[in-house]
Scaffold this active site. Structure first.
Site, PDB file in Angstrom:
ATOM      1  N   ARG A 133      12.318  20.972  -5.709  1.00  0.00           N
ATOM      2  CA  ARG A 133      12.802  19.726  -5.085  1.00  0.00           C
ATOM      3  C   ARG A 133      12.115  19.417  -3.762  1.00  0.00           C
ATOM      4  NH1 ARG A 133      18.014  21.635  -6.296  1.00  0.00           N
ATOM      5  NH2 ARG A 133      18.691  20.932  -8.343  1.00  0.00           N
ATOM      6  N   LYS A 155       3.898   7.448  -0.943  1.00  0.00           N
ATOM      7  CA  LYS A 155       3.976   7.144  -2.376  1.00  0.00           C
ATOM      8  C   LYS A 155       3.211   8.205  -3.138  1.00  0.00           C
ATOM      9  CE  LYS A 155       4.517   2.143  -2.526  1.00  0.00           C
ATOM     10  NZ  LYS A 155       3.943   0.884  -3.028  1.00  0.00           N
ATOM     11  N   GLU A 197      -9.854  -2.216   1.286  1.00  0.00           N
ATOM     12  CA  GLU A 197      -8.526  -2.061   1.913  1.00  0.00           C
ATOM     13  C   GLU A 197      -8.630  -2.285   3.431  1.00  0.00           C
ATOM     14  OE1 GLU A 197      -5.878  -1.809   0.037  1.00  0.00           O
ATOM     15  OE2 GLU A 197      -6.563  -0.913  -1.841  1.00  0.00           O
ATOM     16  N   LYS A 237      -1.127   0.703   8.792  1.00  0.00           N
ATOM     17  CA  LYS A 237      -0.349   1.124   7.621  1.00  0.00           C
ATOM     18  C   LYS A 237       0.868   1.935   8.067  1.00  0.00           C
ATOM     19  CE  LYS A 237       0.236   2.613   3.135  1.00  0.00           C
ATOM     20  NZ  LYS A 237      -0.320   2.830   1.828  1.00  0.00           N
ATOM     21  N   GLU A 247       9.921  -0.059   0.917  1.00  0.00           N
ATOM     22  CA  GLU A 247       9.350  -1.298   0.434  1.00  0.00           C
ATOM     23  C   GLU A 247      10.374  -2.395   0.184  1.00  0.00           C
ATOM     24  OE1 GLU A 247       6.103  -0.581  -2.060  1.00  0.00           O
ATOM     25  OE2 GLU A 247       5.714  -2.695  -2.458  1.00  0.00           O
ATOM     26  N   ARG A 251       6.459  -4.119   3.949  1.00  0.00           N
ATOM     27  CA  ARG A 251       5.517  -3.271   3.227  1.00  0.00           C
ATOM     28  C   ARG A 251       4.814  -4.062   2.121  1.00  0.00           C
ATOM     29  NH1 ARG A 251       6.239   3.136   1.966  1.00  0.00           N
ATOM     30  NH2 ARG A 251       4.234   3.429   0.974  1.00  0.00           N
ATOM     31  N   ASN A 255       0.291  -5.603  -0.096  1.00  0.00           N
ATOM     32  CA  ASN A 255      -0.170  -6.007  -1.426  1.00  0.00           C
ATOM     33  C   ASN A 255      -1.050  -7.244  -1.386  1.00  0.00           C
ATOM     34  OD1 ASN A 255       0.993  -3.993  -3.027  1.00  0.00           O
ATOM     35  ND2 ASN A 255       2.991  -4.962  -2.774  1.00  0.00           N
ATOM     36  N   HIS A 258      -3.431  -7.880  -4.088  1.00  0.00           N
ATOM     37  CA  HIS A 258      -3.164  -6.886  -5.124  1.00  0.00           C
ATOM     38  C   HIS A 258      -2.513  -7.434  -6.390  1.00  0.00           C
ATOM     39  CE1 HIS A 258      -4.436  -3.979  -2.193  1.00  0.00           C
ATOM     40  NE2 HIS A 258      -4.161  -2.960  -2.982  1.00  0.00           N
ATOM     41  N   HIS A 262      -4.305  -6.345  -9.640  1.00  0.00           N
ATOM     42  CA  HIS A 262      -3.667  -5.590 -10.728  1.00  0.00           C
ATOM     43  C   HIS A 262      -3.874  -6.296 -12.067  1.00  0.00           C
ATOM     44  CE1 HIS A 262      -0.844  -3.622  -7.559  1.00  0.00           C
ATOM     45  NE2 HIS A 262      -1.965  -2.956  -7.702  1.00  0.00           N
TER      46      HIS A 262
HETATM   47 ZN    ZN Z   1      -4.924  -0.990  -2.911  1.00  0.00          ZN
END
Ligand code: ZN
Ligand code: ADP
Length: 372
Positions: A133, A155, A197, A237, A247, A251, A255, A258, A262
């Site tokens: 854990r 993340k 980025e 960041k 998020e 946050r 994106n 993004h 994506h």
């Molecule tokens: Zn990215």
């Protein structure tokens, strides 16, 4: 190239804390020769054993040196290599790494050190989050992208065959050590990936970064300035993540570009474009969409990087409706709208829910023409 690691060069180290919701403090070191801090940072756990999860290419270049540093400081490193590439973010590789931890005699205080790019960081982070854990995690990012983006924020995770990053956890490292020495060997395509980025931080938070970033269009140079660039991005960041660990709000600004990226990555099976290439094209689309909705953004700050991202994308123009359809599938889009980050002006992002498909089509059309 490796000589800096045997020299005490702390004057070149930037150090700051990320206080994530006041529950965990993560110390971030970035600089030239920063790796020399590693031993001090893992000594705090009072353990001899150190688990090293390392990208196989990074291992070939730096593995011996890192193990030597740990051995000379009295640690007993156990090394597990992770094949390079996105396929390592799998349940199979996760289990192999978990097996390695238990076979090496892990206990709750044994530190796990992740050395590599985003792939290694994501997998190793999830291993650290799940073994007993949670065991102590130290991130040593070795790509530009990982130094400015993926190593920060907690993340972690792996892919499921139905989609990317679908299995994972928020799990903060105790320490992040970004040493620009690693970047001397970074392949050009990986460099461009991280640059995208960096350009993103210019767009959403600090337009002065555009000028600084432009010095590094072609790759590694000027270590002092590079260090400044990386540290400024990491701080942006870190500040956003510290404020919004899970998020809920700001946050989402990270994106920028993004939602478009994506869709492009998904449509092309994650093979044709690197993440950064897709993000750059996505930022050009988001730039256009911002202007279609009333912003008056100059082209130069973003477009001065175009030469690195001309990617022969004309064949995708007949598939714009498919790209738009993919945007609706993005996990951040809800109820027949597409949620995108746009700009009022550089440094001032906003989140907009788009329902008018024709606006998205125009933005794609412009981006595909521009990045062709
Ligand atoms: Zn990215
Ligand atoms: P990202 O950080 O962009 O998510 P990956 O973890 O997939 O990237 O790493 C990108 C590629 O770069 C991999 O093939 C990895 O082996 C290689 N790599 C990582 N760090 C270095 C480095 N410092 N020098 C050379 N190659 C590296």
């Amino acid at each position: 190239m490796l000589k800096n690691w045997s020299r005490k060069s702390n004057n070149l180290v930037h150090h700051f804390n990320i206080d994530t919701a006041g529950t965990h403090t993560c110390q971030v070191y970035s600089g030239n020769g920063t790796l020399e801090i590693l031993a001090d940072r893992i000594r705090i756990y009072n353990q001899k054993k150190v688990l090293l999860l390392i990208d196989e290419n990074v291992d070939k270049l730096y593995g011996r040196k890192i193990t030597e540093i740990l051995l000379s400081e009295g640690f007993d490193p156990a090394v597990h290599k992770i094949p390079s590439g996105e396929t390592s973010k799998s349940a199979g590789k996760w289990l192999e790494a978990v097996d390695f931890c238990f076979e090496s005699g892990v206990n709750r205080k044994t530190p796990l050190v992740a050395v590599g790019g985003g792939v290694t960081g994501d997998l190793a982070g999830y291993v650290a989050a799940s073994v007993m854990r949670g065991i102590p995690l130290v991130q040593v990012p070795t790509t530009l992208l990982a130094m400015v983006d993926s190593s920060l924020g907690g993340k972690t995770g792996i892919n499921h065959h139905t989609g990317k990053n679908l299995i994972g956890a928020f799990y903060q490292p105790d320490t992040i050590i970004s040493d620009i020495i690693f970047l001397e060997t970074l392949p050009a395509r990986e460099w461009r990936c991280g640059m995208a980025e960096i350009i993103k931080y210019g767009a959403i938070a600090d337009p002065d970064l555009f000028t600084l970033a432009a010095r590094f269009k072609l790759g590694f140079s000027d270590p002092a300035k590079l260090m400044e660039l990386i540290t400024r991005c990491a701080r942006i960041k870190a500040a956003i993540v510290a404020e919004d660990e899970l998020e809920a709000g700001r946050r989402a600004w990270l994106n920028y570009g993004h939602t478009f990226a994506h869709a492009l990555e998904a449509l092309t099976g994650y093979r044709r474009f690197s993440h950064g290439e897709a993000v750059y094209i996505g930022m050009v689309a988001a730039h256009k969409l911002s202007n279609l909705l009333g912003a008056k953004l100059d082209e130069f700050p973003l477009f001065q990087f175009l030469d690195s991202y001309r990617l022969s994308v004309a064949d995708l123009k007949p598939r714009i409706h498919e790209l738009v359809a993919k945007m609706f599938l993005d996990k951040k889009s809800l109820n027949n709208t597409v949620r995108v980050v746009l700009l009022h002006r550089y440094g001032h992002p906003r989140i907009v829910d788009i329902t008018d498909l024709s606006l998205l089509e125009k933005a794609w059309d412009f981006a595909l023409d521009t990045c062709n």
